[in-house]
Design a protein around this motif. Structure first.
Motif, PDB file in Angstrom:
ATOM      1  N   ARG A  54       0.840  -1.190   0.000  1.00  0.00           N
ATOM      2  CA  ARG A  54       0.000   0.000   0.000  1.00  0.00           C
ATOM      3  C   ARG A  54       0.884   1.252   0.000  1.00  0.00           C
ATOM      4  O   ARG A  54       1.951   1.272   0.626  1.00  0.00           O
ATOM      5  N   ARG A  60      -4.072  15.020 -10.003  1.00  0.00           N
ATOM      6  CA  ARG A  60      -4.407  14.368  -8.734  1.00  0.00           C
ATOM      7  C   ARG A  60      -3.492  14.900  -7.639  1.00  0.00           C
ATOM      8  O   ARG A  60      -2.353  15.309  -7.876  1.00  0.00           O
ATOM      9  N   GLU A  86      -4.641  11.636  -2.405  1.00  0.00           N
ATOM     10  CA  GLU A  86      -5.652  10.726  -2.955  1.00  0.00           C
ATOM     11  C   GLU A  86      -5.133   9.302  -3.103  1.00  0.00           C
ATOM     12  O   GLU A  86      -5.934   8.362  -3.215  1.00  0.00           O
ATOM     13  N   PHE A  87      -3.813   9.113  -3.131  1.00  0.00           N
ATOM     14  CA  PHE A  87      -3.252   7.783  -3.360  1.00  0.00           C
ATOM     15  C   PHE A  87      -2.870   7.072  -2.065  1.00  0.00           C
ATOM     16  O   PHE A  87      -2.621   5.854  -2.089  1.00  0.00           O
ATOM     17  N   GLY A 112      -2.667   4.949   1.093  1.00  0.00           N
ATOM     18  CA  GLY A 112      -3.443   3.817   1.584  1.00  0.00           C
ATOM     19  C   GLY A 112      -3.940   2.887   0.502  1.00  0.00           C
ATOM     20  O   GLY A 112      -4.478   1.805   0.821  1.00  0.00           O
ATOM     21  N   ARG A 113      -3.801   3.248  -0.782  1.00  0.00           N
ATOM     22  CA  ARG A 113      -4.278   2.380  -1.859  1.00  0.00           C
ATOM     23  C   ARG A 113      -3.199   1.392  -2.266  1.00  0.00           C
ATOM     24  O   ARG A 113      -2.015   1.744  -2.346  1.00  0.00           O
ATOM     25  N   PRO A 114      -3.565   0.133  -2.576  1.00  0.00           N
ATOM     26  CA  PRO A 114      -2.578  -0.816  -3.121  1.00  0.00           C
ATOM     27  C   PRO A 114      -2.082  -0.320  -4.469  1.00  0.00           C
ATOM     28  O   PRO A 114      -2.875   0.094  -5.319  1.00  0.00           O
ATOM     29  N   ASP A 173      -3.551  -1.525  -7.840  1.00  0.00           N
ATOM     30  CA  ASP A 173      -4.811  -0.994  -8.362  1.00  0.00           C
ATOM     31  C   ASP A 173      -4.584   0.041  -9.458  1.00  0.00           C
ATOM     32  O   ASP A 173      -5.483   0.310 -10.254  1.00  0.00           O
ATOM     33  N   LEU A 174      -3.391   0.623  -9.478  1.00  0.00           N
ATOM     34  CA  LEU A 174      -3.077   1.629 -10.491  1.00  0.00           C
ATOM     35  C   LEU A 174      -2.496   1.021 -11.758  1.00  0.00           C
ATOM     36  O   LEU A 174      -2.368   1.719 -12.768  1.00  0.00           O
TER      37      LEU A 174
END
Length: 867
Positions: A376, A389, A393-394, A396-398, A401-402
Motif C-alpha cells: 500500500r 491528482r 488521494e493515493f 493507503g491504496r494498493p 490498483d493503479l
C-alpha cells in the motif's frame, strides 16, 4: 476690480450719502474715488505695475489690456541655434483696471511656480504672449530703475541662453527661467509695514534710492511659496529676492556641464559602494550608503549657498540607493546560494532524514513512491499533480490498483519489490492509471519505466526486517509515442521503397495500354465501331496507372506541389464526378451535405492527389454506414495562434480545414493508431479497398505539409479533419490544350533503355509532326549529339547498365551548352530529377504518358525562352 469701498461707488450703489464723514456733516465738494486717487499717484512717480498671465484656454470676453512688451535684439552665438520656442507661452492675461494700466509707466508679470517637489528655485524672466515677449515684474523694475529700453538675447559658447541688460548678464534655461539665489546669508531684505509708512513713522532714508516691492494682498490671502532658504515666502518677498538677484548678479548657476559632474560623482559613489558591500557587512554598508546620500545633499546645499551653483544631488543619491540595494540583494543571494549548496550537500549525506529528502523529491519530475509491507502507498511525491491528482488521494491504496490489468501479473512481485542490490527491479515497463481521464493515452493509461527495491530495518546483527518498498517511476508515454511513430515511418519507408520499384516496372508495362490507344484512335475513322473498344482499353490502362500513382504516393515521392487552387471547387467537382456517382449508386441510403466557407482561402499543391484523398474519405464514410445516414463535408478557414494537440501535434499557422463527418460504426481505440499503416484494412471480402486508401490519404496530406485530426467513438461516427496550409498566392488560370497546341517539326532525340518505350515515344511524336531519332543509352546519346543537331532530348531517368539521365544531361550540356531536354521516368519525382531540373532541363513527365502529356511537355520546352 474697482474699489467697492470708495464713497463714490457706495453712493451709486445705495443712492444715499452713507459715508460716515457725510453723516457727521463734513463738507465734501466732490465725490471721492479711491481708484482715481491711486491712478493719479501712479502718474506722479516711477511705478511698475504687476499683472498675471494665464495658461488655460482664453476667455471669450476679455478686458482691454495695456502692457509693455520688450524690445529684444537677438544675437546669434557660435555653433548654437537661436530659438525662443521653449519659452512659456501664455493663453490669457489678468489685466489691471484700464486707468491703472494707463497711469503706470511700465508693467511686468507676477507669475512664479514651484518645481515638482513643491520648492520654488527658479522664476521666468520672459513669457511669450500674442507674438510678443513680456518681462517679469523684477526685470521690468530693473529696466525702469536703470532707464534701459533695449535688451539683447544670445546663446553663449556653452549653449546657455543669456539676456544682456547693460552690464548685467542673466543666464537663462531653455524655458526663459532664472535660478534665484536664495542664499544671502543672515541678512534679509528689509520689510516695511504699510501702516508705518502711511502714518509717517518711517525715516525718509529708508526708501531713498531703493527699489520697493509693494504687496497689496490681504494677510492670509496672498500666495506663499517654499524656497531653499526658508519654508514660507510671500509673493512680495519672492519678487524682492528675484530683483535682488538681478541687481547683484548673484545668479544660481545651472550649466549643462553640471550633468557630467553629477554623473561622474554618481559613478565614483557607485565604486565606493561596491567596495563597501564587498568588504563589509550589510549593516555597515547600509550606514555608509546613508551617510553618502546625506553628504551629497549637504554638499550640494553648501556649494549652492557659497557660489550659487546648482548641483542636483538626485542622480548621485539615486545611484547610491540603487547600487546599494542591487549589490546587497546580489550579495545576499550569493550567500544564500552558497548556503543552499551546503545544505544540499548535507542532505545527500543525510538520507535517513525523510523530511530532508522530501525537499529534494519535490523537485524531481519523476514519481517517487514508498510502500508498506502489504504494497500500500504510504508516500508518493508531488510529481503526481501533473496528472490532475493530489498525493493525498493515493495514500493507503494498493499500488497494483493503479496498474493496467494486462500488466499486473508481470509487475505483482516486481513493483512491490523485496530484493535489493543487483537483483532489485530496474526499468520495468508497465502502464499506470494516474489521471482520472487522460485523453493522450490509450484507455487512460500511460507508460512508465519503474525501478524499485526493498527497505529493511536492522533488528539484530544477524537478521533484517522488511518494512516496505521504495521506487521511482518515469513517464515514458511521449517516448513510446515517438518510438511508435519511428517504427511506423520505417515501415512506411520500407513499403514505399518496394512500392516505388514495383510502380516503375508497372509504369513501363502500362505504357502500351495507355499510349498505343491514343495512336490507334488518331488513325481510326470517327464512325469506326472499334473506337469505343479502344477507348475502354485506354480507360482501363488509366485506371491501372491510377493504382500505380497510389503506390508512388505511398512512397512519399509522388506529389510535386505546384498549383494554387481552391478546395471548395475541388469538392464541388468531385461531387459532380463519375466517381461520386458510383458511390451514390452503391449506397443509396447515404446522403451528402456540404457546408463550404464562401471566403475559403486557396492552397498550394496537387488537386489530383487531394481530390483522391477526399474521394477515399467519402468512400470510407459511406461504407461505415451500411444502414444509411448523412455525410457532412465542411470547409472553413482557421488560424491557430498556438500549437493544437490533436491526433497529431499541429503547429500554429494559417490553415484551411476540410472535415468529413459520418454517422457510422466508428473506429475502435485499438485501431485508431493503425488505420494509416499500409495494407491495414478491416473491410470484408467483395468490399472495395486494397489497404492503401488511408495510407494514400496520410501521405498526400503530409506531401502538402498538412495535418490530420480524428475524432471517433464506436457506434457514434467519425470526423476526419484535414489541416492544409493556406496560401495567398494567386491561382494560375489554365486553358485546355488542343492538338494544334503541341504540333511541331523540330528534331527530337529519344533516350530510353526499353525498346517498347522508345517505340511509343517515337510514334507519338512523329504522329504530331516532329522528326524523331532514338538511342538506347546515355553513352549513345552523347555520341549521337556530337554529329547531329537536335532541338530537344527526351531523357529516361533510370537506365541500368550505364549512365543515368542526370549524368547523361551533364555530358550533353558539357558537349553542347544550352541543350534543351525534358525528363521522363516511371518513378515519381526524386532528388536526382530535381537536380537535373536545376541544371536546366525543362520539365518532368511521368510514365506512362499520353499523347497530350508528352506533346505539351515537348512544345512548352521548345517554346521556352532561355536566358
Amino acid at each position: 476690480e474697482p474699489d467697492r469701498t470708495s464713497p463714490t461707488n457706495r453712493q451709486e450703489k445705495t443712492g444715499a450719502e452713507s459715508d460716515d464723514r457725510i453723516g457727521k456733516g463734513e463738507d465734501l465738494k466732490a465725490p471721492f474715488d479711491h481708484d482715481v486717487f491711486l491712478a493719479e499717484s501712479l502718474k506722479s512717480g516711477e511705478y511698475v505695475l504687476g499683472f498675471e498671465f494665464l495658461f488655460k484656454e482664453a476667455r471669450q470676453e476679455r478686458r482691454p489690456c495695456r502692457m509693455s512688451p520688450l524690445s529684444l535684439i537677438r544675437l546669434r552665438g557660435p555653433g548654437f541655434p537661436l530659438s525662443e520656442e521653449g519659452f512659456f507661452k501664455a493663453k490669457d492675461v489678468v489685466c489691471n483696471l484700464e486707468l491703472f494700466s494707463e497711469a503706470a509707466s511700465a508693467s511686468g508679470f507676477l507669475n512664479a511656480a514651484p518645481d515638482s517637489d513643491g520648492i520654488l528655485r527658479r522664476m521666468p524672466v520672459l513669457i511669450r504672449y500674442e507674438d510678443h515677449l513680456y518681462p517679469s515684474l523684477a526685470l521690468a523694475t530693473l529696466m525702469k530703475a536703470n532707464e534701459i529700453t533695449q535688451l539683447y538675447y544670445m546663446i553663449g559658447r556653452s549653449g546657455t541662453p543669456m539676456l544682456l541688460i547693460g552690464d548685467i548678464v542673466i543666464p537663462l534655461d531653455d524655458h526663459g527661467n532664472v535660478f534665484v539665489n536664495f542664499s544671502f546669508g543672515e541678512e534679509e531684505i528689509p520689510r516695511i509695514s504699510a501702516l508705518d509708512l502711511l502714518e509717517d513713522r518711517m525715516p525718509e532714508d529708508v526708501l531713498k534710492e531703493r527699489s520697493v516691492i509693494v504687496g497689496c494682498s490681504a494677510a492670509g490671502l496672498e500666495q506663499v511659496f517654499s524656497t531653499p532658504r526658508r519654508a514660507v515666502f510671500s509673493s512680495a518677498e519672492i519678487h524682492a529676492d528675484f530683483l535682488e538677484t538681478l541687481l547683484t548678479g548673484g545668479f544660481a548657476v545651472r550649466n549643462r556641464d553640471f550633468v557630467v559632474w553629477e554623473i561622474a560623482a554618481g559613478l565614483l559613489l557607485a565604486l565606493f559602494i561596491c567596495f563597501l558591500v564587498e568588504r563589509t557587512t550589510v549593516i555597515w554598508s547600509v550606514l555608509a550608503g546613508a551617510a553618502a546620500v546625506i553628504a551629497v545633499w549637504a554638499g550640494s546645499r553648501i556649494v549652492f549657498h557659497a557660489s550659487g551653483m546648482v548641483f542636483s544631488p538626485l542622480y548621485p543619491s539615486l545611484v547610491v540607493l540603487v547600487n546599494q540595494s542591487v549589490l546587497t540583494v546580489f550579495k545576499n543571494r550569493k550567500e544564500l546560494l552558497r548556503a543552499e549548496k551546503k545544505t544540499d550537500d548535507a542532505l545527500v549525506l543525510l538520507k535517513s532524514s525523510e523530511k530532508s529528502l522530501n525537499s529534494i523529491i519535490m523537485r524531481i519530475p519523476d514519481i517517487v513512491f514508498r510502500l508498506d509491507q502489504q504494497g500500500r502507498i504510504i508516500f508518493i511525491s508531488h510529481a503526481v499533480t501533473r496528472y490532475g491528482r493530489r498525493p493525498e488521494e493515493f495514500l493507503g491504496r494498493p499500488i497494483l490498483d493503479l496498474v493496467a490489468p494486462e500488466d499486473r501479473e508481470k509487475s505483482r512481485f516486481k513493483i512491490n519489490e523485496r530484493r535489493t542490490g543487483d537483483r532489485a527491479t530496474v526499468d520495468l515497463e508497465l502502464r499506470l492509471m494516474l489521471s482520472r481521464k487522460d485523453a493522450s493515452a490509450v484507455g487512460g493509461f500511460r507508460y512508465f519505466r519503474v525501478s524499485a527495491e526493498g527497505i529493511y530495518k536492522d533488528e539484530s546483527s544477524s537478521s533484517k526486517v522488511f518494512v516496505g518498498t521504495q521506487g521511482i517511476a518515469r513517464d515514458i508515454s511521449d517516448q513510446k509515442e515517438m518510438e511508435d511513430r519511428l517504427q511506423r515511418a520505417q515501415r512506411m519507408e520500407a513499403v514505399g521503397s518496394l512500392a516505388a520499384g514495383v510502380a516503375h516496372d508497372l509504369n513501363n508495362i502500362l505504357s502500351g495500354l495507355v499510349s498505343y490507344p491514343d495512336l490507334i484512335l488518331m488513325d481510326l475513322e470517327p464512325d469506326s465501331p472499334l473506337r469505343s473498344k479502344i477507348a475502354k482499353i485506354r480507360q482501363s490502362g488509366e485506371k491501372a496507372a491510377a493504382v500505380v500513382r497510389d503506390l508512388l504516393t505511398l512512397s512519399r515521392r509522388g506529389v510535386s506541389i505546384s498549383d494554387v487552387f481552391n478546395a471548395n471547387k475541388l469538392i464541388s467537382d468531385f461531387l459532380a464526378s463519375p466517381e461520386f456517382s458510383n458511390i451514390d449508386s452503391a449506397y443509396p441510403k447515404v446522403k451528402v451535405e456540404t457546408r463550404l466557407a464562401g471566403d475559403l482561402m486557396d492552397v498550394k499543391g496537387s488537386p489530383v492527389h487531394l481530390s483522391k484523398a477526399i474521394m477515399n474519405l467519402v468512400m470510407n464514410a459511406a461504407e461505415a454506414m451500411p444502414s444509411g445516414g448523412c455525410i457532412r463535408i465542411i470547409s472553413e478557414n482557421r488560424y491557430l495562434d498556438t500549437h493544437l494537440k490533436a491526433y497529431e501535434l499541429i503547429p500554429e499557422g494559417e490553415y484551411i480545414t476540410l472535415k468529413v463527418i459520418d454517422e457510422g460504426i466508428g473506429i475502435s481505440t485499438q485501431d485508431l493508431n493503425k488505420i494509416f499503416e499500409p495494407f491495414y484494412t478491416k473491410k470484408q471480402m467483395r468490399k472495395s479497398g486494397t489497404g492503401l486508401g488511408m495510407t494514400v490519404i496520410w501521405t498526400t496530406i503530409k506531401d502538402h505539409k498538412g495535418y490530420i485530426d480524428i475524432e471517433s467513438k464506436e457506434g457514434e461516427g467519425t470526423a476526419f479533419t484535414i489541416f492544409l496550409p493556406a496560401t495567398r498566392e494567386a491561382a494560375e488560370v489554365k486553358s485546355r490544350a488542343v492538338l494544334e497546341d503541341f504540333l511541331g517539326n523540330e528534331r527530337i532525340l529519344i533516350v530510353d533503355d526499353i525498346p517498347e518505350q522508345r517505340e511509343i515515344a517515337v510514334k507519338m511524336l512523329s504522329k504530331i509532326g516532329y522528326s524523331v531519332s532514338a538511342v538506347q543509352s546515355g553513352e549513345e546519346a552523347v555520341e549521337f549529339i556530337k554529329t547531329h543537331e537536335v532541338d530537344l532530348v527526351v531523357l529516361d531517368m533510370i537506365m541500368p547498365g550505364g549512365i543515368d539521365g542526370l549524368e547523361t544531361y551533364r555530358c550533353l550540356i558539357s558537349e553542347k551548352p544550352g541543350q534543351r531536354a525534358i525528363v521522363a521516368s516511371g518513378y515519381s519525382e526524386s532528388e536526382r530529377v530535381r537536380e537535373i531540373l536545376r541544371f536546366g532541363a525543362g520539365a518532368y513527365v511521368q510514365k506512362p504518358f499520353t499523347l497530350e502529356k508528352i506533346g505539351m511537355a515537348v512544345r512548352q520546352e521548345l517554346d521556352r525562352k532561355v536566358g
